[in-house]
Design a protein around this motif. Structure first.
Motif, short mmCIF file in Angstrom:
data_model
loop_
_atom_site.label_atom_id
_atom_site.label_comp_id
_atom_site.label_asym_id
_atom_site.label_seq_id
_atom_site.Cartn_x
_atom_site.Cartn_y
_atom_site.Cartn_z
N ALA A 259 0.81 -1.21 0.00
CA ALA A 259 0.00 0.00 0.00
C ALA A 259 0.85 1.27 0.00
O ALA A 259 0.38 2.33 -0.39
CB ALA A 259 -0.94 0.00 1.21
N ARG A 260 2.10 1.14 0.43
CA ARG A 260 2.96 2.31 0.52
C ARG A 260 3.10 3.03 -0.81
O ARG A 260 3.12 4.26 -0.88
CB ARG A 260 4.34 1.89 1.06
N THR A 261 3.21 2.28 -1.90
CA THR A 261 3.47 2.93 -3.20
C THR A 261 2.60 2.42 -4.34
O THR A 261 2.79 2.85 -5.48
CB THR A 261 4.95 2.74 -3.60
N ALA A 262 1.66 1.52 -4.08
CA ALA A 262 0.88 0.93 -5.17
C ALA A 262 0.12 1.99 -5.97
O ALA A 262 0.11 1.97 -7.21
CB ALA A 262 -0.09 -0.11 -4.62
N PHE A 263 -0.53 2.93 -5.28
CA PHE A 263 -1.30 3.95 -6.00
C PHE A 263 -0.38 4.93 -6.70
O PHE A 263 -0.75 5.50 -7.74
CB PHE A 263 -2.24 4.67 -5.02
N THR A 264 0.81 5.13 -6.17
CA THR A 264 1.80 5.96 -6.87
C THR A 264 2.17 5.33 -8.19
O THR A 264 2.35 6.02 -9.21
CB THR A 264 3.06 6.13 -5.99
N GLN A 265 2.30 3.99 -8.21
CA GLN A 265 2.60 3.28 -9.45
C GLN A 265 1.52 3.55 -10.50
O GLN A 265 1.79 3.56 -11.70
CB GLN A 265 2.68 1.78 -9.17
N LEU A 266 0.30 3.83 -10.02
CA LEU A 266 -0.82 4.12 -10.93
C LEU A 266 -1.00 5.61 -11.14
O LEU A 266 -2.04 6.06 -11.62
CB LEU A 266 -2.10 3.51 -10.35
N ARG A 267 0.03 6.38 -10.78
CA ARG A 267 0.06 7.83 -11.00
C ARG A 267 -1.11 8.55 -10.32
O ARG A 267 -1.60 9.56 -10.79
CB ARG A 267 0.09 8.15 -12.50
N HIS A 268 -1.57 7.98 -9.22
CA HIS A 268 -2.63 8.59 -8.41
C HIS A 268 -3.89 8.86 -9.24
O HIS A 268 -4.62 9.82 -8.99
CB HIS A 268 -2.14 9.88 -7.75
N SER A 269 -4.13 8.00 -10.22
CA SER A 269 -5.26 8.19 -11.12
C SER A 269 -6.38 7.19 -10.80
O SER A 269 -6.16 5.98 -10.84
CB SER A 269 -4.82 7.99 -12.58
N ALA A 270 -7.56 7.72 -10.49
CA ALA A 270 -8.71 6.85 -10.24
C ALA A 270 -9.06 6.06 -11.50
O ALA A 270 -9.46 4.89 -11.42
CB ALA A 270 -9.90 7.67 -9.76
#
Length: 367
Positions: A259-270
């Protein structure tokens, strides 16, 4: 129709996706003919439990050239610097306050690079121990293949029950995202590295503008590899000469790591998050549903065949970690865990909790 699409996806993954499942390559121990000076830079923040054996393994490297270890103590509060000990090859820097816009780890590395002078730099993590032959092997690979960067995925800790279920899958999913054969192919645009072991030429680092050019990056290893590969060849493999000693005794520890960086990998895009979850559902959830919930018939049979293909591709990673192959049956459930952690990463971001490690936001804070 959806099940047939899942089958087609798995045929592609198994046969045309750079043999991602192969759990290779791995460098054999080697000694370089030419041994340039090397500076080993280690960022450390509150690593008192691991730092002593890590430093001991690094200062004891059997390397024919000159090398030194630069430990950047990133404002630790637990006595990390003291626990590192003293050695003629070891220099300890007290980290300065982090400027706005820098990730904590990259700012610590930047200070280590500024204090270094060698033409080759090894970035290493504060929880990884190294066989005495490791540095020589990395340099030999760099010299022999004329590479700008050599990185290795070290062996992660895999002793507790949660680790046995979830850690091999972490490696497997990483290989699926970044097939090592494609990373190592100069004609492929795929680039990746494993941040725990990154050997890089100073000239290559300067060519991309130094760490300043990526100071905000949270996925720093992949970002670095992407920039370096635009100008020269890189290598990524598995290591048989280095291992992480950081334990993950409960599933929550591994959840937090994802969870630390998973959404960062997705460029914080919903939008990308939704697309990713749909894609993962196609790959991982359709075939177990077809196998277990559609009764007897061709759908169940095809779902079982896909399950078998997925399990077979997981065997090499399980073998590397000496985990029983029966764990491959649980891959869909493990993938669901990783999907949930990715959603958790997005929720953390939307709630303003951001990506944190060692009680510090990765970026955007002044300290």
């Amino acid at each position: 129709m959806i099940l047939l699409l899942t089958f087609a996806i798995w045929l592609y993954l198994a046969f045309f996706h750079g043999r991602f499942w192969d759990s290779a390559p791995e460098l054999p121990p080697a000694t370089p003919r030419d041994a340039p000076d090397v500076d080993i830079v280690i960022p450390a923040r509150d690593e008192v439990e691991t730092i002593a054996p890590v430093i001991a393994s690094l200062v004891a490297q059997d390397y024919p050239g000159t090398f030194r270890v630069i430990l950047v103590d990133d404002n630790s509060t637990d006595g990390t610097a003291e626990a590192a000990g003293a050695h003629e090859r070891l220099s300890i820097l007290t980290g300065q306050a982090k400027p706005p816009g820098w990730s904590g780890k990259l700012w610590a590395l930047r200070q280590g690079v500024a204090a270094s002078t060698a033409p080759v730099i090894l970035f290493a993590d504060a929880d990884i121990t190294h066989d005495p032959r490791h540095l020589a092997t990395l340099v030999a690979k760099m010299n022999t293949d004329r590479l700008d960067m050599v990185s290795e995925m070290v062996r992660l800790n895999c002793t507790s029950l949660p680790e046995k279920f979830l850690i091999p899958a972490f490696i497997y999913f990483f290989q699926m995202l970044y097939p090592f054969a494609r990373v190592n192919n100069p004609r492929s645009r795929v680039a990746a590295a494993a941040g725990g072991t990154v050997l890089i030429k100073r000239a290559a680092l300067e060519r991309i503008g130094g760490l300043e050019a990526m100071k905000h990056a949270l996925i720093d290893d992949v970002t670095l590899a992407s920039k370096v590969k635009k100008n020269g060849p890189v290598y990524l493999g598995h290591s048989g000469l280095a291992a992480s000693i950081r334990p993950y005794p409960v599933a929550r520890d591994i959840w937090d790591m994802i969870a630390r960086t998973a959404f960062t990998q997705l460029r914080h895009s919903a939008f990308i998050l939704i697309g990713t979850l749909i894609g993962l559902a196609l790959v991982w959830l359709v075939f177990p549903f077809a196998t277990l919930c559609t009764g007897l018939g061709w759908r169940a049979a095809l779902g079982l065949a896909i399950w078998a293909i997925a399990a077979l591709t997981y065997f090499p990673t399980l073998d590397r970690y000496k985990v029983h192959r029966a764990h491959a049956i649980a891959l869909p459930a493990i993938a669901l865990f990783y999907m949930a952690a990715t959603i958790g990463s997005a929720v953390n971001y939307w709630l303003g909790r951001g990506a944190k490690w060692k009680s510090r936001a990765y970026a955007g804070e002044s300290s």
